[in-house]
Design an enzyme around this catalytic site. Structure first.
Site, PDB file in Angstrom:
ATOM      1  N   TYR A   7       0.861  -1.179   0.000  1.00  0.00           N
ATOM      2  CA  TYR A   7       0.000   0.000   0.000  1.00  0.00           C
ATOM      3  C   TYR A   7       0.902   1.236   0.000  1.00  0.00           C
ATOM      4  O   TYR A   7       1.981   1.220  -0.574  1.00  0.00           O
ATOM      5  CB  TYR A   7      -0.940  -0.157   1.229  1.00  0.00           C
ATOM      6  CG  TYR A   7      -1.895   0.966   1.466  1.00  0.00           C
ATOM      7  CD1 TYR A   7      -2.859   1.302   0.524  1.00  0.00           C
ATOM      8  CD2 TYR A   7      -1.844   1.696   2.653  1.00  0.00           C
ATOM      9  CE1 TYR A   7      -3.745   2.349   0.768  1.00  0.00           C
ATOM     10  CE2 TYR A   7      -2.727   2.736   2.891  1.00  0.00           C
ATOM     11  CZ  TYR A   7      -3.672   3.057   1.951  1.00  0.00           C
ATOM     12  OH  TYR A   7      -4.534   4.091   2.187  1.00  0.00           O
TER      13      TYR A   7
ATOM     14  N   LYS B  22      -6.038  -1.225  -2.008  1.00  0.00           N
ATOM     15  CA  LYS B  22      -7.032  -0.932  -0.959  1.00  0.00           C
ATOM     16  C   LYS B  22      -7.725  -2.220  -0.532  1.00  0.00           C
ATOM     17  O   LYS B  22      -8.001  -2.441   0.647  1.00  0.00           O
ATOM     18  CB  LYS B  22      -8.061   0.073  -1.479  1.00  0.00           C
ATOM     19  CG  LYS B  22      -7.497   1.475  -1.667  1.00  0.00           C
ATOM     20  CD  LYS B  22      -7.638   2.329  -0.414  1.00  0.00           C
ATOM     21  CE  LYS B  22      -6.845   3.616  -0.542  1.00  0.00           C
ATOM     22  NZ  LYS B  22      -6.922   4.475   0.643  1.00  0.00           N
TER      23      LYS B  22
HETATM   24  C1  LIG Z   1      -4.500   7.355   1.450  1.00  0.00           C
HETATM   25  C2  LIG Z   1      -5.254   7.766   0.295  1.00  0.00           C
HETATM   26  O1  LIG Z   1      -6.371   7.323   0.079  1.00  0.00           O
HETATM   27  C3  LIG Z   1      -4.678   8.725  -0.613  1.00  0.00           C
HETATM   28  O2  LIG Z   1      -3.605   9.234  -0.343  1.00  0.00           O
HETATM   29  O3  LIG Z   1      -5.326   9.003  -1.639  1.00  0.00           O
HETATM   30 MG   LIG Z   2      -7.021   7.741  -1.916  1.00  0.00          MG
END
Ligand SMILES: CC(=O)C(=O)O
Ligand SMILES: [Mg+2]
Ligand SMILES: NC(=O)C1=CN([C@@H]2O[C@H](COP(=O)(O)OP(=O)(O)OC[C@H]3O[C@@H](n4cnc5c(N)ncnc54)[C@H](O)[C@@H]3O)[C@@H](O)[C@H]2O)C=CC1
Length: 568
Positions: free
Chosen positions: A110, A183
């Site tokens: 992530y 995600k």
């Molecule tokens: C964490 C997240 O969803 C973003 O940085 O877009």
């Molecule tokens: Mg995001």
């Protein structure tokens, strides 16, 4: 066996997987494949004898080897590619490894490495994962979903992105499927969402990224972004089809551009079970961190003075939830709104500006208030901080180093415990590093960041920096919605989630983190899920009976364990 199940290759009966697949087909099905962990009997039944070496190994053996192989990868990007291959090969192994090493591997699967992987998507491309919907073929959306071979009750969750604003790195076209996949991996690792019951979706509407348009390896549609009615019709066709085919699915929107993201949410939030993670998930995790920070500072929500730098999707989403929390703490809505100052590219947002975006309008300040604030370059962040004397400073701008020493020191001159959240991702976009913020405020700053960062030691105190990233919130929210079979995702469910996260934090020791640690993500997600499910029931939004929500949440959490596999 139904036609759908046949297409899907396996189904679950009494805790076993039953499959019509044989031989290599079994090894090619990531949720079925146990590779060297297939027993002798399974090998005989499934036509695997001769296709596997002699040893019969355990999941633990396989995790140990995979962990060694992981460490042989020289860069984070290659570690990410390795984990993606593992996921495509043996999903239980992937999730067991990830769950056992969450703090180490979350930044690779992530944020921040996922950003790098998305940039490199067309070059590192090996095999597809998810559903790729093209604006050129809106009539094929239904067929595309049906190609998965899933039935109406088989899907809990769909994460979709059109990839216009991936993290803080902009437009990455078809590579945006990577954020949906990432995600979803967090949903499973953090909250035990069943990986067989989710779908990542790329909504390919073109890209304005010229590097991609001119890259011979680019795998997406090679034209600029489609906007206007055709875009809206495409989104509508996606929503109609997804909700028709999978009526139980929660639709999660990720990394859209600010105006599309907000318009889509407003359009569907009262009609279906849906939320925008960047606006609402982020708002709720930041609210949780704020509640903890206010506890440390000994202040109340209603007394905060909040400057938000970067009034886009995340910034205004945060503003909305902090405003609502101030209202819950006794302020009138107008008074709460007036405790927030938004700064964007053009400086402080004021009501005499003609080019404000509709969602920014509620936060525009009266121009008269700031008449005397202008410095030589207009009313920028420095001028706003000097005049507002904020208790909180939030960064969602993607502007690296925007929180300068001068600005932070000026803020810290007027407030005992300055609350400073530089939330932009990935690392090269963060507004300031925690080590600097703690030094500039003499250790008084209450800091949380979007990226994962190690603890900071300053004058003998070690400061744990909580990760104010929506990843600490949305998995539990989704699990709670799934357990309750929520009809909608309400503001109340986000508020309940934020309270639940803040309730898990003990801030009594100096340097304590404002948010739970990533190692405890499964416990955090379970607690959030229970709070969300209960709130859904209180608001009459739950379609499933909630007799024992704590046990129901535990029972709903998928575990990364090999199941027996039988031929069927
Ligand atoms: C964490 C997240 O969803 C973003 O940085 O877009
Ligand atoms: Mg995001
Ligand atoms: N920690 C978390 O959980 C989350 C963090 N984020 C991060 O927040 C950042 C923004 O994301 P989004 O809101 O989705 O993007 P966005 O594009 O909707 O918003 C960014 C805003 O910053 C403004 N901005 C750009 N340059 C600026 C400058 N020089 N001065 C002032 N404002 C400027 C833009 O005009 C825009 O309004 C990204 O880095 C993203 O990774 C986003 C969602 C969740």
């Amino acid at each position: 066996m139904t036609a759908v199940a046949a297409k899907r290759r396996f189904w679950v009966e009494d805790g076993s997987s039953v499959t019509s697949a044989r031989g290599v087909e079994v090894l090619d099905t990531p949720l079925l494949n146990k590779n060297t962990a297939f027993t002798r009997q399974e090998r005989a039944e499934l036509g695997l004898e001769g296709l596997l070496p002699a040893a019969v190994q355990t999941l633990e053996d396989r995790v140990r080897r995979a962990y060694e192989q992981y460490h042989e990868q020289p860069t984070d990007l290659l570690k990410n590619v390795f984990l993606a291959m593992l996921q495509d090969n043996d999903e239980v192994l992937f999730y067991r490894l990830l769950t056992e090493h969450l703090r180490e591997m979350l930044p690779v699967v992530y944020d921040p490495t996922v950003g790098e992987a998305i940039k490199r998507y067309s070059h590192e491309y090996r095999r597809p994962r998810g559903v790729y919907l093209s604006i050129a073929e809106p009539d094929r959306i239904e067929a595309a979903f049906q190609d998965l071979g899933l039935g109406a009750g088989d899907v809990d969750l769909i994460v979709a992105s059109d990839a216009e604003e991936i993290l803080g790195i902009g437009d990455w076209g078809a590579g945006g499927i990577g954020i949906a996949v990432g995600k979803l991996a967090v949903y499973t690792a953090a909250a035990g969402i069943d990986p067989g019951r989710v779908i990542p979706v790329s909504l390919d509407v073109g890209t304005n990224n010229e590097a991609l348009l001119n890259d011979p390896d680019y795998v997406g549609n090679r034209h600029s972004r489609v906007r206007g009615q055709r875009y809206d019709d495409f989104i509508d066709a996606y929503v109609r089809t997804a909700t028709k085919l999978f009526p139980r699915a929660l639709l999660h929107w990720e990394d859209f551009g600010p105006s599309n993201g907000r318009r889509i949410l407003e359009r569907y939030r009262d009609r279906i079970c849906t939320f925008n993670d960047d606006m609402q998930g982020t708002g709720a995790i930041v609210l949780a961190a704020t509640l903890s920070a206010a506890r440390v500072a000994g202040t109340r929500m209603r007394d905060q003075r909040i400057v938000i730098f970067g009034a886009g999707t995340a910034g205004v989403g945060i503003a909305d939830q902090l405003r609502d929390a101030m209202v819950r703490d006794g302020l009138e809505r107008g008074d709460a709104t007036r405790r927030i100052w938004c700064v964007d590219r053009q400086g402080l947002l004021t009501d005499d500006m003609t080019a404000l975006r509709d969602f920014q309008n509620p936060y525009a300040r009266p121009a008269a208030e700031a008449r005397d604030w202008a410095g030589t370059g207009g009313i920028g962040l420095a001028e706003v901080v000097a005049n507002v004397r904020p208790t909180m400073l939030i960064g969602t701008s993607t502007v690296h180093r925007a929180f300068t020493e001068a600005i932070v020191k000026e803020m810290a001159r007027h407030v005992d415990r300055p609350i400073i959240f530089p939330l932009s991702n990935p690392t090269e976009r963060i507004e300031a590093m925690p080590g600097d913020l703690i030094a500039w405020t003499g250790g008084r700053g209450l800091i949380s960041t979007g990226i994962p960062v190690p603890p900071v030691t300053y004058k003998g105190v070690t400061y744990a920096i909580g990760q104010a990233n929506n990843a600490l919130l949305y998995p539990g929210l989704g699990l709670g919605a799934v357990v309750a079979r929520a009809k909608r995702i309400s503001d109340g469910m986000f508020a309940a989630a934020a309270d639940a996260v803040a309730g898990l934090v003990s801030v009594n020791t100096p340097g304590a983190s404002l948010l739970p640690q990533v190692e405890n993500l499964r416990q955090v997600s379970a607690t959030v899920a229970v709070a969300v499910a209960k709130r859904a029931a209180e608001e009459n939004l739950a379609q499933a009976p909630l007799k024992d929500p704590i046990q129901q949440v535990q029972d709903a959490m998928w575990q990364p364990e090999y199941r027996p596999v039988r031929a069927g």
